[in-house]
Design a protein around this motif. Sequence first.
Motif, PDB file in Angstrom:
ATOM      1  N   TRP A  24       0.835  -1.213   0.000  1.00  0.00           N
ATOM      2  CA  TRP A  24       0.000   0.000   0.000  1.00  0.00           C
ATOM      3  C   TRP A  24       0.867   1.259   0.000  1.00  0.00           C
ATOM      4  O   TRP A  24       0.555   2.250  -0.678  1.00  0.00           O
ATOM      5  N   PHE A  25       1.965   1.229   0.756  1.00  0.00           N
ATOM      6  CA  PHE A  25       2.841   2.400   0.867  1.00  0.00           C
ATOM      7  C   PHE A  25       4.136   2.235   0.071  1.00  0.00           C
ATOM      8  O   PHE A  25       4.626   3.197  -0.534  1.00  0.00           O
ATOM      9  N   ALA A  26       4.698   1.013   0.073  1.00  0.00           N
ATOM     10  CA  ALA A  26       5.985   0.808  -0.591  1.00  0.00           C
ATOM     11  C   ALA A  26       5.868   0.908  -2.114  1.00  0.00           C
ATOM     12  O   ALA A  26       6.781   1.429  -2.772  1.00  0.00           O
ATOM     13  N   PHE A  60       8.219   3.318  -4.353  1.00  0.00           N
ATOM     14  CA  PHE A  60       9.225   2.758  -5.256  1.00  0.00           C
ATOM     15  C   PHE A  60       8.798   2.744  -6.722  1.00  0.00           C
ATOM     16  O   PHE A  60       9.637   2.814  -7.618  1.00  0.00           O
ATOM     17  N   HIS A  61       7.491   2.650  -6.965  1.00  0.00           N
ATOM     18  CA  HIS A  61       7.026   2.520  -8.352  1.00  0.00           C
ATOM     19  C   HIS A  61       6.056   3.618  -8.788  1.00  0.00           C
ATOM     20  O   HIS A  61       5.692   3.672  -9.962  1.00  0.00           O
ATOM     21  N   GLY A  62       5.591   4.455  -7.876  1.00  0.00           N
ATOM     22  CA  GLY A  62       4.808   5.622  -8.260  1.00  0.00           C
ATOM     23  C   GLY A  62       3.299   5.509  -8.147  1.00  0.00           C
ATOM     24  O   GLY A  62       2.597   6.495  -8.318  1.00  0.00           O
ATOM     25  N   ASP A  63       2.777   4.307  -7.837  1.00  0.00           N
ATOM     26  CA  ASP A  63       1.315   4.163  -7.763  1.00  0.00           C
ATOM     27  C   ASP A  63       0.976   3.009  -6.828  1.00  0.00           C
ATOM     28  O   ASP A  63       1.847   2.213  -6.445  1.00  0.00           O
ATOM     29  N   TYR A  64      -0.314   2.900  -6.478  1.00  0.00           N
ATOM     30  CA  TYR A  64      -0.767   1.815  -5.615  1.00  0.00           C
ATOM     31  C   TYR A  64      -0.611   0.458  -6.311  1.00  0.00           C
ATOM     32  O   TYR A  64      -0.608   0.385  -7.543  1.00  0.00           O
ATOM     33  N   PRO A  65      -0.508  -0.627  -5.534  1.00  0.00           N
ATOM     34  CA  PRO A  65      -0.468  -1.958  -6.146  1.00  0.00           C
ATOM     35  C   PRO A  65      -1.702  -2.177  -7.026  1.00  0.00           C
ATOM     36  O   PRO A  65      -2.811  -1.788  -6.658  1.00  0.00           O
ATOM     37  N   GLN A  66      -1.489  -2.813  -8.168  1.00  0.00           N
ATOM     38  CA  GLN A  66      -2.595  -3.037  -9.095  1.00  0.00           C
ATOM     39  C   GLN A  66      -3.729  -3.818  -8.433  1.00  0.00           C
ATOM     40  O   GLN A  66      -4.911  -3.554  -8.678  1.00  0.00           O
ATOM     41  N   THR A  68      11.115   8.102  -3.838  1.00  0.00           N
ATOM     42  CA  THR A  68      11.336   8.997  -2.691  1.00  0.00           C
ATOM     43  C   THR A  68      11.707   8.229  -1.424  1.00  0.00           C
ATOM     44  O   THR A  68      11.123   8.448  -0.361  1.00  0.00           O
ATOM     45  N   SER A  69      12.676   7.332  -1.518  1.00  0.00           N
ATOM     46  CA  SER A  69      13.156   6.650  -0.319  1.00  0.00           C
ATOM     47  C   SER A  69      14.600   6.226  -0.524  1.00  0.00           C
ATOM     48  O   SER A  69      14.898   5.451  -1.440  1.00  0.00           O
ATOM     49  N   ASP A  70      15.484   6.753   0.305  1.00  0.00           N
ATOM     50  CA  ASP A  70      16.903   6.389   0.219  1.00  0.00           C
ATOM     51  C   ASP A  70      17.163   5.035   0.856  1.00  0.00           C
ATOM     52  O   ASP A  70      18.150   4.377   0.542  1.00  0.00           O
ATOM     53  N   PHE A  71      16.288   4.631   1.755  1.00  0.00           N
ATOM     54  CA  PHE A  71      16.324   3.297   2.346  1.00  0.00           C
ATOM     55  C   PHE A  71      14.905   2.947   2.774  1.00  0.00           C
ATOM     56  O   PHE A  71      14.051   3.828   2.925  1.00  0.00           O
ATOM     57  N   LEU A  72      14.665   1.663   2.968  1.00  0.00           N
ATOM     58  CA  LEU A  72      13.341   1.219   3.422  1.00  0.00           C
ATOM     59  C   LEU A  72      13.466   0.661   4.826  1.00  0.00           C
ATOM     60  O   LEU A  72      14.277  -0.241   5.080  1.00  0.00           O
ATOM     61  N   GLY A  73      12.676   1.205   5.747  1.00  0.00           N
ATOM     62  CA  GLY A  73      12.605   0.668   7.101  1.00  0.00           C
ATOM     63  C   GLY A  73      11.560  -0.432   7.151  1.00  0.00           C
ATOM     64  O   GLY A  73      10.438  -0.248   6.675  1.00  0.00           O
ATOM     65  N   ILE A  74      11.928  -1.580   7.707  1.00  0.00           N
ATOM     66  CA  ILE A  74      11.026  -2.722   7.797  1.00  0.00           C
ATOM     67  C   ILE A  74      10.667  -2.964   9.259  1.00  0.00           C
ATOM     68  O   ILE A  74      11.544  -3.176  10.100  1.00  0.00           O
ATOM     69  N   SER A  75       9.375  -2.929   9.540  1.00  0.00           N
ATOM     70  CA  SER A  75       8.854  -3.210  10.884  1.00  0.00           C
ATOM     71  C   SER A  75       8.167  -4.571  10.832  1.00  0.00           C
ATOM     72  O   SER A  75       7.039  -4.682  10.354  1.00  0.00           O
ATOM     73  N   LEU A 131      11.756 -10.453   3.757  1.00  0.00           N
ATOM     74  CA  LEU A 131      12.922  -9.707   3.282  1.00  0.00           C
ATOM     75  C   LEU A 131      13.227 -10.023   1.820  1.00  0.00           C
ATOM     76  O   LEU A 131      13.597  -9.141   1.041  1.00  0.00           O
ATOM     77  N   ASN A 132      13.057 -11.279   1.435  1.00  0.00           N
ATOM     78  CA  ASN A 132      13.267 -11.646   0.035  1.00  0.00           C
ATOM     79  C   ASN A 132      12.170 -11.081  -0.867  1.00  0.00           C
ATOM     80  O   ASN A 132      12.424 -10.736  -2.025  1.00  0.00           O
ATOM     81  N   PHE A 133      10.946 -10.963  -0.335  1.00  0.00           N
ATOM     82  CA  PHE A 133       9.856 -10.336  -1.079  1.00  0.00           C
ATOM     83  C   PHE A 133      10.211  -8.878  -1.397  1.00  0.00           C
ATOM     84  O   PHE A 133      10.023  -8.404  -2.525  1.00  0.00           O
ATOM     85  N   VAL A 134      10.726  -8.167  -0.396  1.00  0.00           N
ATOM     86  CA  VAL A 134      11.118  -6.761  -0.591  1.00  0.00           C
ATOM     87  C   VAL A 134      12.214  -6.662  -1.651  1.00  0.00           C
ATOM     88  O   VAL A 134      12.175  -5.793  -2.532  1.00  0.00           O
ATOM     89  N   LYS A 135      13.188  -7.560  -1.560  1.00  0.00           N
ATOM     90  CA  LYS A 135      14.273  -7.586  -2.555  1.00  0.00           C
ATOM     91  C   LYS A 135      13.717  -7.734  -3.967  1.00  0.00           C
ATOM     92  O   LYS A 135      14.106  -7.011  -4.889  1.00  0.00           O
ATOM     93  N   THR A 136      12.774  -8.662  -4.134  1.00  0.00           N
ATOM     94  CA  THR A 136      12.216  -8.970  -5.453  1.00  0.00           C
ATOM     95  C   THR A 136      11.302  -7.854  -5.965  1.00  0.00           C
ATOM     96  O   THR A 136      11.375  -7.459  -7.131  1.00  0.00           O
ATOM     97  N   GLN A 137      10.440  -7.339  -5.089  1.00  0.00           N
ATOM     98  CA  GLN A 137       9.411  -6.382  -5.499  1.00  0.00           C
ATOM     99  C   GLN A 137       9.945  -4.980  -5.764  1.00  0.00           C
ATOM    100  O   GLN A 137       9.434  -4.269  -6.628  1.00  0.00           O
ATOM    101  N   TYR A 138      10.936  -4.563  -4.993  1.00  0.00           N
ATOM    102  CA  TYR A 138      11.326  -3.148  -5.006  1.00  0.00           C
ATOM    103  C   TYR A 138      12.776  -2.910  -5.424  1.00  0.00           C
ATOM    104  O   TYR A 138      13.356  -1.872  -5.120  1.00  0.00           O
ATOM    105  N   GLY A 139      13.355  -3.882  -6.145  1.00  0.00           N
ATOM    106  CA  GLY A 139      14.688  -3.661  -6.705  1.00  0.00           C
ATOM    107  C   GLY A 139      15.807  -3.725  -5.687  1.00  0.00           C
ATOM    108  O   GLY A 139      16.800  -3.002  -5.812  1.00  0.00           O
TER     109      GLY A 139
END
Length: 570
Positions: A291-293, A297-303, A337-344, A398-406
Amino acid sequence: MWSGCTLCTHHVLVLVLCVSASEDFDWTKNDHGSFYYGTFPAGFSWGAGGSAYQTEGAWNKDGKGLSIWDVFSHKRGRILQNDTGDSSCEGYSKVKDDVSLMKELKLNHYRFSISWPRLIPTGIKTDHINERGIQYYNDLIDHLLGSKITPIVTLYHWDLPQVLQERYGGWQNISMVNHFNDFANLCFERFGNRVKYWITFSNPWSVAVEGYETGEHAPGLRTRGTGAYRAAHHIIKAHAKVWHTYDTQWRPKQNGLVGISLTADWGEPVDITNQKDIEAAERYVQFSLGWFATPVFHGDYPQVMKDFIGKKSAQQGLGVSRLPTFSPQEKSYIKGTSDFLGISHFTTRYITQKNNPPGRSTSSFFMDRDVAELVDPRWPDPGSEWLYSVPWGFRRMLNFVKTQYGNPMIYVTENGVSEKMQCTELCDEWRIKYYKDYINEMLKALRDGVNLKGYTAWSLLDKFEWDEGFTERFGLYYVDFRNKNKPRYPKASVQFYKRIISSNGFPNQREVENWRRKAVETCSSSNQLLAADPLTSHMEMVTEIVVPTVCTLSILLSAVFLMFLLQRRN
């Protein structure tokens, strides 16, 4: 080296890991048992965290304005046991003490948030800037740096100035974008010469859903099906504006980084061979992290969000989707608009497909997802009702984030476990196991090629836990909230986490087991201190409330027994 590498039919991945350390993550297999002994890269940053409203107290001191949490917690029935964060850990007056705890832990960084109404009481910069609030954060930052601890600063951890809520409707109103940018600009101006890591928002999913959909959190609104989406839309725009402000005005001279911290709990398909379950699990993650990432990273909401919310809105007879839209200009402005991604990350759920019937009366964020969440009854759950210990989900997320957001630069900004007890046992072996297993999954993710740079244990101290008040404890350090001085006591997990930091990981099985044993031995003496030290304050508490609690009695009896033994020895 891998521990526990035995061939079994349902955990084939164990064998794969024994043979080689592949960087290709296999989503079709899962490893629930093996442990990897090894170390993190040089320069990996170890930390702990907290937030302003949860730890500072001093809710009306030195010119601070009201926040929405000050007002919300003062309404009876909103918080369990009617607790408030009025005094909390008294962190406002314990800067030196708390930094010394961090130094003892050998932390590389400390994550904290700045209270917007402590700096700008009304939230409107042109009204008034509270210099005493500025001084408090200056002192905290300087003490951290003096102890060689890097400050990681969150600009918004849920404590919106109450004036902005009353006057404009808070995050339901687009005007928050400019007001938040003014606040961030002030922080960059006053603290940016020393702070190089900024987080715009902490877990905006909770701000939107629990603040404006369910009403469980401040400001307590229940605008189902629309409120959360509108709040999130404005939060994303506010984040992007602050990133651009820093990028153009402050980065050239301060050379810092600006990111965002997002809720990132994992969703695993109930049946990994069932396409509907696979799609439902993906949807679960996209409706939270994505919803936010995805806009950032890609400019719009998830499809999938656009499709599902749009379809359900049409079925309800609405002319437009309840999910707002970004213009082409806004998409390009928000993207990147994110130099790093914080994961909670705290926990995992099993997810399956659930068809929710359309209807105007049933519209809600949760109904829009068409998923059902399930848990395995064997998963440990020592504290919060939502928090089950499922370490293997962390690596998958963590691997999902790697794959989805470069493969972005990642800092784990929150990870930890609570306990829910009236009388806290300092020998928190379940927390030791949680940290050991979750940090190990993070180490495996690094071997998968995930771009991890740091880890933040959540949290340094026991603290105010929002609508749960003080009934749940996440801290490495126990805080005695019944004592007006709020003394801190180390739990066993302090010693264990300290060893992980000193070794930068897990050297070998014998040494790690030795850490656990020594940590538990140490906490036994701490338990005696906790029983004996606050005797006077607990006696005062009993006098005030007439009927002592079970916990008070147990501490009194322990202290009296200790005094009896000492007298006999003398």
